[in-house]
Motif scaffolding. Structure first.
Motif, mmCIF file in Angstrom:
data_model
loop_
_atom_site.group_PDB
_atom_site.id
_atom_site.type_symbol
_atom_site.label_atom_id
_atom_site.label_comp_id
_atom_site.label_asym_id
_atom_site.label_seq_id
_atom_site.Cartn_x
_atom_site.Cartn_y
_atom_site.Cartn_z
ATOM 1 N N GLY A 80 0.486 -1.203 -0.092
ATOM 2 C CA GLY A 80 -0.024 -0.122 -0.095
ATOM 3 C C GLY A 80 1.027 1.338 0.032
ATOM 4 N N VAL A 81 1.920 1.070 0.163
ATOM 5 C CA VAL A 81 3.124 2.167 0.101
ATOM 6 C C VAL A 81 3.687 2.421 -1.093
ATOM 7 C CG1 VAL A 81 5.205 3.336 1.052
ATOM 8 C CG2 VAL A 81 3.624 1.630 2.647
ATOM 9 N N PRO A 82 3.454 3.625 -1.862
ATOM 10 C CA PRO A 82 4.199 3.785 -3.073
ATOM 11 C C PRO A 82 5.734 4.163 -3.144
ATOM 12 C CG PRO A 82 2.242 5.250 -2.668
ATOM 13 C CD PRO A 82 2.519 4.634 -1.579
ATOM 14 N N ALA A 83 6.366 3.986 -4.005
ATOM 15 C CA ALA A 83 7.774 4.154 -4.196
ATOM 16 C C ALA A 83 8.078 5.422 -3.471
ATOM 17 C CB ALA A 83 8.266 4.244 -5.577
ATOM 18 N N LEU A 84 9.217 4.996 -2.505
ATOM 19 C CA LEU A 84 9.604 6.376 -1.634
ATOM 20 C C LEU A 84 11.019 6.843 -2.476
ATOM 21 C CD1 LEU A 84 9.793 4.602 1.751
ATOM 22 C CD2 LEU A 84 8.044 6.033 0.716
ATOM 23 N N GLY A 85 11.470 6.157 -3.333
ATOM 24 C CA GLY A 85 12.559 6.735 -4.287
ATOM 25 C C GLY A 85 14.085 6.846 -3.746
ATOM 26 N N TYR A 86 14.238 6.058 -2.732
ATOM 27 C CA TYR A 86 15.779 6.057 -2.269
ATOM 28 C C TYR A 86 16.655 5.744 -3.148
ATOM 29 C CZ TYR A 86 17.801 1.387 -1.693
ATOM 30 O OH TYR A 86 18.500 0.375 -2.005
ATOM 31 N N ALA A 87 16.615 4.580 -4.023
ATOM 32 C CA ALA A 87 17.142 4.105 -5.193
ATOM 33 C C ALA A 87 17.545 5.070 -6.027
ATOM 34 C CB ALA A 87 16.891 2.690 -5.606
ATOM 35 N N ILE A 97 21.223 6.650 -6.664
ATOM 36 C CA ILE A 97 21.804 6.419 -7.994
ATOM 37 C C ILE A 97 22.068 7.639 -8.784
ATOM 38 C CG2 ILE A 97 21.531 5.756 -10.372
ATOM 39 C CD1 ILE A 97 19.861 3.177 -9.157
ATOM 40 N N ASP A 98 21.109 8.613 -8.846
ATOM 41 C CA ASP A 98 21.167 10.001 -9.340
ATOM 42 C C ASP A 98 22.218 11.022 -8.612
ATOM 43 O OD1 ASP A 98 19.519 9.076 -11.281
ATOM 44 O OD2 ASP A 98 17.772 10.482 -10.555
ATOM 45 N N GLY A 99 22.351 10.798 -7.502
ATOM 46 C CA GLY A 99 23.401 11.546 -6.600
ATOM 47 C C GLY A 99 24.808 11.075 -6.957
ATOM 48 N N ILE A 100 24.779 9.821 -6.941
ATOM 49 C CA ILE A 100 26.280 9.390 -7.210
ATOM 50 C C ILE A 100 26.691 9.451 -8.763
ATOM 51 C CG2 ILE A 100 27.451 7.007 -7.546
ATOM 52 C CD1 ILE A 100 26.093 6.141 -5.102
ATOM 53 N N THR A 101 25.793 9.391 -9.509
ATOM 54 C CA THR A 101 26.120 9.702 -10.894
ATOM 55 C C THR A 101 26.149 11.118 -11.534
ATOM 56 O OG1 THR A 101 23.811 9.208 -11.732
ATOM 57 C CG2 THR A 101 25.021 7.384 -11.513
ATOM 58 N N GLY A 102 25.332 11.820 -10.424
ATOM 59 C CA GLY A 102 25.523 13.418 -10.938
ATOM 60 C C GLY A 102 24.294 13.656 -11.793
ATOM 61 N N ALA A 103 23.327 12.734 -12.064
ATOM 62 C CA ALA A 103 22.253 12.687 -12.973
ATOM 63 C C ALA A 103 21.123 13.896 -12.509
ATOM 64 C CB ALA A 103 21.522 11.524 -13.077
ATOM 65 N N ASP A 156 20.550 16.899 -9.100
ATOM 66 C CA ASP A 156 21.114 17.877 -7.871
ATOM 67 C C ASP A 156 20.461 17.388 -6.689
ATOM 68 O OD1 ASP A 156 22.457 19.476 -6.365
ATOM 69 O OD2 ASP A 156 21.358 21.224 -6.945
ATOM 70 N N VAL A 157 20.688 16.129 -6.299
ATOM 71 C CA VAL A 157 20.211 15.448 -5.399
ATOM 72 C C VAL A 157 21.154 14.732 -4.379
ATOM 73 C CG1 VAL A 157 19.571 13.327 -6.554
ATOM 74 C CG2 VAL A 157 18.531 14.063 -4.388
ATOM 75 N N TRP A 158 21.185 14.659 -3.002
ATOM 76 C CA TRP A 158 22.309 13.868 -2.350
ATOM 77 C C TRP A 158 21.621 13.097 -1.207
ATOM 78 C CZ3 TRP A 158 26.362 11.731 -3.549
ATOM 79 C CH2 TRP A 158 27.232 11.124 -2.643
ATOM 80 N N LEU A 159 21.531 11.760 -1.283
ATOM 81 C CA LEU A 159 20.969 10.852 -0.188
ATOM 82 C C LEU A 159 21.912 9.774 0.176
ATOM 83 C CD1 LEU A 159 18.419 10.779 1.424
ATOM 84 C CD2 LEU A 159 17.289 9.222 -0.246
#
Length: 449
Positions: free
Chosen positions: A109-116, A120-126, A128-131
């Motif tokens: 019942g929980v939609p994707a939280l988007g951690y991955a 991934i986008d933070g590590i690859t620089g895709a 401007d996000v950092w988690l």
């Protein structure tokens, strides 16, 4: 298998979407009947890929995690209807406990939280996000209170939830007394002889045949970094030859050299439990989901398996148990969907016509329609262009351009009916193929080139 036809298709899609390399294997029964790699595992060094080249397999990892849970179930160490609270991972939604089964089927019942995605986008620089979530424990901290994000009670709707498979990794640890990785190595990889399948950075760095990771940009592939830190939801790295052993085990109902899962448990994993709620644009259903296994509609049967992506690597594994055949594909970037490449390969390998696959039919239709269109005696000109599967009507003048996306509502062999939004109004656009002709607004336009 019609090798030439398949390789021409794979190369064409690599060229169109600028994939650096692709490794593929086809398994029939217990044997690898085809193993091939195309392109470069390392563009900068000019090193070719091989069938043994290591790639990230993304969410194919979920099949290993689900199989581990089912092994523990067979040993009486877990029950699929156990609440997460039993393992110190309580998640309650609208007064109802979330269970292991809910996590396996993505029906918490929980939609994707988007951690991955953020990792991934933070590590690859895709983006401007950092988690920086380096461990499953970091993910647990990130998702604390996620029950408030739910949009339905458990068991009612499917929302693909990577974080749920992180929780399953922790349940495997609690039930087995081993770390997730030690459990997978001892109970799945070692019995199958999968000696070059990894999770940890130090293991990967010791291997001499690893595909360089590339993020896809507008200009093509850009060398990037492997997003280590992903675990039981998508962190494994492997190669086409190792995965062929896993594939052969699934085809042979849980047994290769030794049995690692019962036929009954494997069939329970494969049984559709939730709808993916997606359809091809031609109207056919795309896929359903079982216990860690996707089920793709494929002619008169189902292809079972999973796709995977961590941005810099993409993957697909699919098999037809009734026909004792399966395929695995691995790439070191994102481009044309590997699931589509895999289904095309399986169609050719089983004597079916790949051109009848719904995504191939629609793609061929779009390519036939793409081009320059003119009215009577060339008095008025429009262009039909296609980007990311979406056709656009484009009007160009020396002062600028107007683009209108078209959304298909009915697709036949010789005609497609689209809906367009023009000036806040819904407009029906009809395209016929023989010859390519558009009926758009008040115009009839015929393709000139």
């Amino acid at each position: 298998m019609p090798t030439q036809e398949v390789e021409e298709f794979l190369l064409a899609k690599m060229r169109e979407s600028k994939l650096p390399s692709l490794a593929a294997a086809v398994v029939k029964g217990r044997e690898v009947v085809y193993a091939r790699a195309l392109g470069f595992r390392d563009l900068e060094s000019g090193l070719p890929a091989t069938p043994g080249t290591i790639y990230g397999i993304g969410s194919i990892t979920k099949m290993f995690t689900a199989l581990a849970v089912m092994q523990l179930r067979e040993r009486g160490l877990v029950d699929l209807d156990d609440p997460l609270a039993k393992y110190g991972l309580g998640l309650t939604i609208a007064g109802e406990d979330v269970t292991i089964r809910h996590l396996l089927t993505h029906t918490s019942g929980v939609p994707a939280l988007g951690y991955a995605e953020a990792l991934i986008d933070g590590i690859t620089g895709a983006r401007d996000v950092w988690l920086p979530l380096a461990t499953p424990e970091d993910v647990l901290a990130f998702m604390r209170g996620a029950g408030s994000w739910a949009v339905d009670r458990p068991g009612r709707r499917m929302f693909y939830l990577n974080e749920g498979y992180v929780l399953l990794g922790k349940i495997i640890e609690a039930a087995s007394g081993l770390s997730y990785w030690d459990y997978i190595k001892r109970n799945i990889l070692a019995p199958l002889g999968m000696r070059r399948t990894y999770l940890l950075r130090e293991e990967v760095e010791r291997d001499g045949d690893v595909a360089a990771p590339y993020i896809m940009t507008r200009r093509g592939p850009l060398r990037s970094r492997i997003p280590f830190g992903i675990s039981s939801d998508g962190g494994l790295l492997s190669n086409a030859l190792d995965l062929s052993k896993f594939l052969a085990t699934l085809i042979n109902r849980g047994t290769l050299e030794q049995q690692i899962i019962s036929k009954e448990s494997l069939e329970a994993m494969e049984r559709a439990a939730a709808s993916w709620n997606q359809q091809y644009l031609t109207g056919e259903d795309y896929a359903q989901y079982g216990l860690g296994v996707m089920s793709y509609k494929f002619f008169d049967v189902r292809v079972l398996g999973h796709s995977g992506s961590v941005g810099v690597y993409t993957a697909f594994l699919g098999y037809i148990p009734e026909e004792d055949i399966g395929v695995v594909l691995l790439a070191n970037s994102s481009g044309y969907p590997l699931a589509y490449m895999g289904l095309y390969t399986l169609a050719a390998a089983t004597g079916r016509d790949p051109n009848k696959l719904p995504f191939i039919r629609y793609e061929k239709t779009l390519k036939a329609l793409e081009g320059v269109y003119e009215t009577w005696k060339g008095a008025y000109r429009l262009y039909l262009v296609v980007r990311n599967w979406v056709p656009y009507i484009v009007e160009r003048t020396r002062y600028g351009a107007t683009e209108i996306p078209l959304f298909p509502t009915a697709i036949a062999d010789d005609e497609v009916v689209f809906t367009a939004i023009v000036g806040g109004r819904r407009l029906v656009v009809t395209a016929t193929l023989n010859p390519p002709t558009l009926l758009y607004e008040r115009y009839k336009l015929v393709k000139k080139s």
